[in-house]
Design a protein around this motif. Structure first.
Motif, PDB file in Angstrom:
ATOM      1  N   LEU A   1       0.825  -1.211   0.000  1.00  0.00           N
ATOM      2  CA  LEU A   1       0.000   0.000   0.000  1.00  0.00           C
ATOM      3  C   LEU A   1       0.854   1.254   0.000  1.00  0.00           C
ATOM      4  CD1 LEU A   1      -3.145  -0.406   2.243  1.00  0.00           C
ATOM      5  CD2 LEU A   1      -2.980  -0.187  -0.216  1.00  0.00           C
ATOM      6  N   GLU A   2       1.955   1.224   0.723  1.00  0.00           N
ATOM      7  CA  GLU A   2       2.852   2.382   0.729  1.00  0.00           C
ATOM      8  C   GLU A   2       3.295   2.707  -0.695  1.00  0.00           C
ATOM      9  OE1 GLU A   2       6.938   3.974   2.864  1.00  0.00           O
ATOM     10  OE2 GLU A   2       6.505   1.826   2.863  1.00  0.00           O
ATOM     11  N   GLU A   3       3.646   1.680  -1.463  1.00  0.00           N
ATOM     12  CA  GLU A   3       4.071   1.886  -2.846  1.00  0.00           C
ATOM     13  C   GLU A   3       2.906   2.329  -3.731  1.00  0.00           C
ATOM     14  OE1 GLU A   3       6.043  -1.715  -4.046  1.00  0.00           O
ATOM     15  OE2 GLU A   3       7.646  -1.432  -2.576  1.00  0.00           O
ATOM     16  N   ALA A   4       1.717   1.737  -3.517  1.00  0.00           N
ATOM     17  CA  ALA A   4       0.544   2.080  -4.332  1.00  0.00           C
ATOM     18  C   ALA A   4       0.122   3.537  -4.123  1.00  0.00           C
ATOM     19  CB  ALA A   4      -0.619   1.150  -4.002  1.00  0.00           C
ATOM     20  N   LEU A   5       0.363   4.057  -2.924  1.00  0.00           N
ATOM     21  CA  LEU A   5      -0.061   5.422  -2.601  1.00  0.00           C
ATOM     22  C   LEU A   5       1.065   6.442  -2.757  1.00  0.00           C
ATOM     23  CD1 LEU A   5      -2.258   4.570   0.504  1.00  0.00           C
ATOM     24  CD2 LEU A   5      -3.021   5.070  -1.821  1.00  0.00           C
ATOM     25  N   GLN A   6       2.198   6.008  -3.284  1.00  0.00           N
ATOM     26  CA  GLN A   6       3.327   6.904  -3.487  1.00  0.00           C
ATOM     27  C   GLN A   6       2.942   8.025  -4.454  1.00  0.00           C
ATOM     28  OE1 GLN A   6       6.777   4.827  -4.892  1.00  0.00           O
ATOM     29  NE2 GLN A   6       8.130   6.190  -3.755  1.00  0.00           N
ATOM     30  N   GLY A   7       3.324   9.247  -4.127  1.00  0.00           N
ATOM     31  CA  GLY A   7       3.057  10.393  -4.987  1.00  0.00           C
ATOM     32  C   GLY A   7       1.651  10.939  -4.868  1.00  0.00           C
ATOM     33  N   LEU A   8       0.828  10.302  -4.061  1.00  0.00           N
ATOM     34  CA  LEU A   8      -0.554  10.752  -3.911  1.00  0.00           C
ATOM     35  C   LEU A   8      -0.618  11.933  -2.945  1.00  0.00           C
ATOM     36  CD1 LEU A   8      -3.554   8.462  -3.680  1.00  0.00           C
ATOM     37  CD2 LEU A   8      -3.344  10.266  -1.993  1.00  0.00           C
ATOM     38  N   SER A   9      -1.421  12.916  -3.280  1.00  0.00           N
ATOM     39  CA  SER A   9      -1.627  14.033  -2.361  1.00  0.00           C
ATOM     40  C   SER A   9      -3.130  14.242  -2.175  1.00  0.00           C
ATOM     41  CB  SER A   9      -0.971  15.312  -2.885  1.00  0.00           C
ATOM     42  OG  SER A   9      -1.563  15.692  -4.104  1.00  0.00           O
ATOM     43  N   ILE A  10      -3.499  14.596  -0.990  1.00  0.00           N
ATOM     44  CA  ILE A  10      -4.905  14.838  -0.680  1.00  0.00           C
ATOM     45  C   ILE A  10      -5.334  16.121  -1.389  1.00  0.00           C
ATOM     46  CG2 ILE A  10      -6.574  15.295   1.161  1.00  0.00           C
ATOM     47  CD1 ILE A  10      -5.424  12.400   1.054  1.00  0.00           C
ATOM     48  N   THR A  11      -6.384  16.017  -2.180  1.00  0.00           N
ATOM     49  CA  THR A  11      -6.885  17.157  -2.949  1.00  0.00           C
ATOM     50  C   THR A  11      -8.382  17.311  -2.676  1.00  0.00           C
ATOM     51  OG1 THR A  11      -5.246  16.681  -4.664  1.00  0.00           O
ATOM     52  CG2 THR A  11      -7.059  18.161  -5.265  1.00  0.00           C
ATOM     53  N   PRO A  12      -8.737  18.186  -1.750  1.00  0.00           N
ATOM     54  CA  PRO A  12     -10.161  18.376  -1.444  1.00  0.00           C
ATOM     55  C   PRO A  12     -10.891  19.057  -2.596  1.00  0.00           C
ATOM     56  CG  PRO A  12      -8.760  19.392   0.237  1.00  0.00           C
ATOM     57  CD  PRO A  12      -7.883  19.001  -0.907  1.00  0.00           C
ATOM     58  N   PRO A  13     -12.188  18.835  -2.688  1.00  0.00           N
ATOM     59  CA  PRO A  13     -12.982  19.552  -3.688  1.00  0.00           C
ATOM     60  C   PRO A  13     -12.863  21.061  -3.477  1.00  0.00           C
ATOM     61  CG  PRO A  13     -14.250  17.787  -2.695  1.00  0.00           C
ATOM     62  CD  PRO A  13     -12.997  17.912  -1.899  1.00  0.00           C
ATOM     63  N   GLN A  14     -12.789  21.798  -4.577  1.00  0.00           N
ATOM     64  CA  GLN A  14     -12.747  23.261  -4.487  1.00  0.00           C
ATOM     65  C   GLN A  14     -14.150  23.833  -4.305  1.00  0.00           C
ATOM     66  OE1 GLN A  14     -11.940  21.496  -7.279  1.00  0.00           O
ATOM     67  NE2 GLN A  14     -10.011  22.196  -8.155  1.00  0.00           N
ATOM     68  N   THR A  15     -15.144  23.097  -4.752  1.00  0.00           N
ATOM     69  CA  THR A  15     -16.520  23.575  -4.768  1.00  0.00           C
ATOM     70  C   THR A  15     -17.402  22.621  -3.975  1.00  0.00           C
ATOM     71  OG1 THR A  15     -16.109  24.472  -6.972  1.00  0.00           O
ATOM     72  CG2 THR A  15     -18.412  24.306  -6.285  1.00  0.00           C
ATOM     73  N   ALA A  16     -18.315  23.178  -3.191  1.00  0.00           N
ATOM     74  CA  ALA A  16     -19.211  22.349  -2.385  1.00  0.00           C
ATOM     75  C   ALA A  16     -20.636  22.876  -2.473  1.00  0.00           C
ATOM     76  CB  ALA A  16     -18.743  22.339  -0.933  1.00  0.00           C
ATOM     77  N   TYR A  17     -21.566  21.971  -2.224  1.00  0.00           N
ATOM     78  CA  TYR A  17     -22.979  22.346  -2.171  1.00  0.00           C
ATOM     79  C   TYR A  17     -23.553  21.838  -0.852  1.00  0.00           C
ATOM     80  CZ  TYR A  17     -23.803  17.498  -3.576  1.00  0.00           C
ATOM     81  OH  TYR A  17     -23.819  16.127  -3.625  1.00  0.00           O
ATOM     82  N   ASN A  18     -24.686  22.385  -0.438  1.00  0.00           N
ATOM     83  CA  ASN A  18     -25.274  22.004   0.840  1.00  0.00           C
ATOM     84  C   ASN A  18     -26.578  21.237   0.717  1.00  0.00           C
ATOM     85  OD1 ASN A  18     -23.360  23.096   2.708  1.00  0.00           O
ATOM     86  ND2 ASN A  18     -24.014  25.109   2.010  1.00  0.00           N
ATOM     87  N   ARG A  19     -27.266  21.393  -0.367  1.00  0.00           N
ATOM     88  CA  ARG A  19     -28.521  20.674  -0.591  1.00  0.00           C
ATOM     89  C   ARG A  19     -28.423  20.001  -1.934  1.00  0.00           C
ATOM     90  NH1 ARG A  19     -33.298  24.243   2.022  1.00  0.00           N
ATOM     91  NH2 ARG A  19     -32.206  24.638   3.953  1.00  0.00           N
ATOM     92  N   ASP A  20     -29.538  19.689  -2.533  1.00  0.00           N
ATOM     93  CA  ASP A  20     -29.501  19.100  -3.868  1.00  0.00           C
ATOM     94  C   ASP A  20     -28.806  20.062  -4.823  1.00  0.00           C
ATOM     95  OD1 ASP A  20     -30.969  17.162  -2.635  1.00  0.00           O
ATOM     96  OD2 ASP A  20     -32.821  17.568  -3.719  1.00  0.00           O
ATOM     97  N   PHE A  21     -28.180  19.482  -5.838  1.00  0.00           N
ATOM     98  CA  PHE A  21     -27.395  20.284  -6.768  1.00  0.00           C
ATOM     99  C   PHE A  21     -27.650  19.763  -8.176  1.00  0.00           C
ATOM    100  CE2 PHE A  21     -23.574  21.119  -9.254  1.00  0.00           C
ATOM    101  CZ  PHE A  21     -23.276  22.422  -8.911  1.00  0.00           C
ATOM    102  N   THR A  22     -27.924  20.657  -9.103  1.00  0.00           N
ATOM    103  CA  THR A  22     -28.133  20.257 -10.491  1.00  0.00           C
ATOM    104  C   THR A  22     -27.095  20.946 -11.367  1.00  0.00           C
ATOM    105  OG1 THR A  22     -30.502  19.958 -10.135  1.00  0.00           O
ATOM    106  CG2 THR A  22     -29.769  20.195 -12.417  1.00  0.00           C
ATOM    107  N   LYS A  23     -26.490  20.159 -12.224  1.00  0.00           N
ATOM    108  CA  LYS A  23     -25.498  20.674 -13.169  1.00  0.00           C
ATOM    109  C   LYS A  23     -25.945  20.288 -14.567  1.00  0.00           C
ATOM    110  CE  LYS A  23     -21.495  22.190 -14.693  1.00  0.00           C
ATOM    111  NZ  LYS A  23     -21.181  23.587 -14.718  1.00  0.00           N
TER     112      LYS A  23
END
Length: 156
Positions: free
Chosen positions: A116-138
C-alpha cells in the motif's frame, strides 16, 4: 479495470475485486456530454485515476469539466489530485471530512504494509474546491445531472 457502457455516453470503470489492493472495489463513472466530461469518483490511487483518465481519452478528447466526489472515503477521493485541474465538487460535509481526515487516512494506509505504501506513493490529498449544501443540479450540453443529498442514513 474493465470499462462498461451503461447508457449513451455513460461509462463505468468496474473494480475487479473488493480487495484493499484493488481500491476496495470502488467503481468510477464518467459521462461524456456535448460540453465535456463529468467524472464521478476518482479512485483509491493515482494508478486507478490515471487508468480512468486513459479510458476517457480512448473515447473522447473533450475537456474534463467536473469531477464529483460522492462521499469522503479514500477509495472514492484519493485519485482527486489527477483531476486537480478541473473543478472537483462534493457536498460540504464530504469536503470538510476530506480536509479533516485525508492526511490521517493516507498516513495510516502507508503504514499498513509496503504494497500500500508503494501504491499510494506520490498521492496528495486534494479536497474539492466547490461544495454544495442541498440538492445540486449541473447542466452540461443536453444532459442534466442532479445530485441528491439525503439528510441522514446514506453512504453515498
Amino acid at each position: 479495470m474493465p470499462v462498461q457502457s451503461v447508457a449513451d455516453d455513460i461509462f463505468v470503470n468496474l473494480a475487479s475485486s473488493d480487495s484493499i489492493y484493488d481500491g476496495w472495489g470502488a467503481n468510477q463513472t464518467f459521462i461524456i456530454t456535448d460540453e465535456g466530461v463529468i467524472v464521478v469518483d476518482t479512485g483509491f490511487t493515482n494508478k486507478i485515476a490515471h487508468s480512468l483518465l486513459r479510458e476517457i481519452r480512448k473515447r473522447t478528447d473533450k475537456p474534463i469539466k467536473l469531477a464529483i466526489n460522492t462521499h469522503d472515503h479514500s477509495d472514492h477521493v484519493f485519485g482527486n489530485s489527477v483531476f486537480a485541474e478541473t473543478t472537483i465538487l462534493a457536498h460540504s460535509k464530504c469536503r470538510a471530512r476530506i480536509i479533516e481526515r485525508g492526511e490521517e487516512r493516507i498516513m495510516a494506509y502507508r503504514k499498513f504494509d509496503k504494497t500500500l505504501e508503494e501504491a499510494l506513493q506520490g498521492l496528495s490529498i486534494t479536497p474539492p474546491q466547490t461544495a454544495y449544501n442541498r440538492d445540486f443540479t449541473k447542466r452540461m450540453g443536453k444532459k442534466a445531472l442532479k445530485l441528491i443529498h439525503p439528510s441522514e442514513g446514506a453512504h453515498t
